[in-house]
Write a protein that holds these residues in place. Sequence first.
Motif, PDB file in Angstrom:
ATOM      1  N   ARG A   1       0.849  -1.198   0.000  1.00 41.82           N
ATOM      2  CA  ARG A   1       0.000   0.000   0.000  1.00 41.82           C
ATOM      3  C   ARG A   1       0.880   1.243   0.000  1.00 41.82           C
ATOM      4  NH1 ARG A   1      -3.119  -1.083   5.330  1.00 41.82           N
ATOM      5  NH2 ARG A   1      -1.107  -2.046   5.835  1.00 41.82           N
TER       6      ARG A   1
ATOM      7  N   ARG B   1       0.415   4.381  -1.129  1.00 42.70           N
ATOM      8  CA  ARG B   1      -0.170   5.633  -0.656  1.00 42.70           C
ATOM      9  C   ARG B   1      -0.182   5.686   0.865  1.00 42.70           C
ATOM     10  NH1 ARG B   1      -0.404   9.654  -3.500  1.00 42.70           N
ATOM     11  NH2 ARG B   1      -1.749   8.721  -5.072  1.00 42.70           N
ATOM     12  N   TRP B   2      -0.515   4.577   1.483  1.00 37.41           N
ATOM     13  CA  TRP B   2      -0.527   4.492   2.944  1.00 37.41           C
ATOM     14  C   TRP B   2       0.867   4.744   3.514  1.00 37.41           C
ATOM     15  CZ3 TRP B   2       1.368   0.044   5.867  1.00 37.41           C
ATOM     16  CH2 TRP B   2       1.039   0.064   7.232  1.00 37.41           C
TER      17      TRP B   2
ATOM     18  N   SER C   1      -1.574  -0.343  -7.588  1.00 36.74           N
ATOM     19  CA  SER C   1      -2.355   0.612  -6.804  1.00 36.74           C
ATOM     20  C   SER C   1      -3.826   0.572  -7.193  1.00 36.74           C
ATOM     21  CB  SER C   1      -1.790   2.027  -6.970  1.00 36.74           C
ATOM     22  OG  SER C   1      -2.089   2.580  -8.241  1.00 36.74           O
TER      23      SER C   1
ATOM     24  N   SER D   1      -9.923   0.187   0.904  1.00 32.14           N
ATOM     25  CA  SER D   1      -9.124   1.202   0.242  1.00 32.14           C
ATOM     26  C   SER D   1      -9.992   2.359  -0.205  1.00 32.14           C
ATOM     27  CB  SER D   1      -8.409   0.601  -0.971  1.00 32.14           C
ATOM     28  OG  SER D   1      -9.358   0.155  -1.917  1.00 32.14           O
TER      29      SER D   1
ATOM     30  N   ASP E   1      -5.930   5.937  -3.267  1.00 33.27           N
ATOM     31  CA  ASP E   1      -4.831   4.980  -3.222  1.00 33.27           C
ATOM     32  C   ASP E   1      -4.185   4.797  -4.595  1.00 33.27           C
ATOM     33  OD1 ASP E   1      -4.885   4.397  -0.503  1.00 33.27           O
ATOM     34  OD2 ASP E   1      -6.440   2.894  -0.741  1.00 33.27           O
TER      35      ASP E   1
END
Length: 475
Positions: free
Chosen positions: A333, A335-336, A369, A379, A383
Amino acid sequence: MGDIGFPTAAVSETRPPAKNKIFLGTFIHSKTLSELEYLHNAAVAVDSLGTIVAVSPDTDIAKAKSTLLPQLNWPSDDTDMVVAKAGQFFFPGFIDTHLHASQYPNVGLFGNSTLLDWLNTYTFPLEASLSSLPKAQKVYSRVIRKTLSHGTTTAAYYATIDVPATNLLADLCLSSGQRALIGRVCMDQLGPSYYLDEFPAESLAKTKQCIDHVLSKDPKMELITPIITPRFAPACSAPLMKELGQLAKETDLPVQTHISENKNEIALVASLFPDAGDSYAEVYDTFGLLTPRTILAHAVHLTEKEADLVTERKSKVSHCPCSNSAITSGAARVRWLLDKGIEVGLGTDMSGGYSPSVLEAARHAVLVSRHICMDEGKSEERDKLSVEEVLYLATRGGAKVVGMEDKIGGLEVGMEWDAQLVGLHEVDEEEEEEGNVDVFGWESWEEKIAKWVYNGDDRNTKKVWVRGRLVHERK
């Protein structure tokens, strides 16, 4: 290829270019995570040491000769002019933050294995065989040539446990002109008996031998940097990791390893180190291996608590989407991780990954993604990664991961000229095809770049420079 040769003997020093250079044309690089900067009809001046000393907009050859050269006090007969053709642009060199040079012959050979089975079936036997230096030279020469041809100017390499073969990889990178972090693999458990350090002290001593070798060839680490390389926690005993953590503290050298790539691996770590923290990340932290200069490959299954610890320690992550998909490890992940404040770069992770191309890793980062976004309830739309964002990860993000953001990743005054000349040939029915990217002439530059990310390959990489030195040229 261009003027690249690979010696059988060690190389004593780097070879900076003899002349100053002025590059003219279109220059594109990441300004921020989400924004590319386009400089058209511009000039970039690079001195004989490979450092960018001027960026001049609205400058053609005539103006460069009449105005820029006098300003720089550079004689015209001692300055090379490099002019981009129509459809070409200059872009920062790619930074591969995680790959195993020793596994290159196995690209594409992962079958239906899980991570741990794949290591025993494919990886350990190949790596052990590279104690034969002629074989190692053949493999390492090829992987350097191949990555350079795809625009990779910097690579964080894992070698093998063998000292002479690891030192050879450093010599070859130095000779070829590729910027590299070179790590001798440390492992004293889990692997087959024929491919293990016998005890922690031996592993530490051999690691120091490789560090000393690199520093003897490139004392200022201008091109080659030694990197401490515990393979991953399951392959290293607690005493070995403690020794390597102490070495990292004493030398302030970078560290590279793997983390949370596979769920079975995570369970194995928990069983092997019940007293060294409550998580995979805490195991590394317990032994002093979670540092601001640590590159953690994969990080697919980090928990919230682990990600917070990585953030606190300022360690970095190498995202390897091709490998994570090929070995069925999972979808990291990104973006996380970015939202957590963790610096992220891209890794090809050959031979878990099947391609030497960071551009391939970039396009797969986009696709992974989107798969994360398809996981309902877990999500959000944000993301998704954009073309601009994955190109940032491939350059400036990667530079931060390897600790060289002040030198590489962008095309600004004070940075070193690690760059590639990319060509996107316009369609002409009467000419032969030049690569897989079809440009018809009506596309915007943003659209051309998107086409390059999704369809480009090494045929589009016309020239590559590292520290101002031409290291690859496509004929």
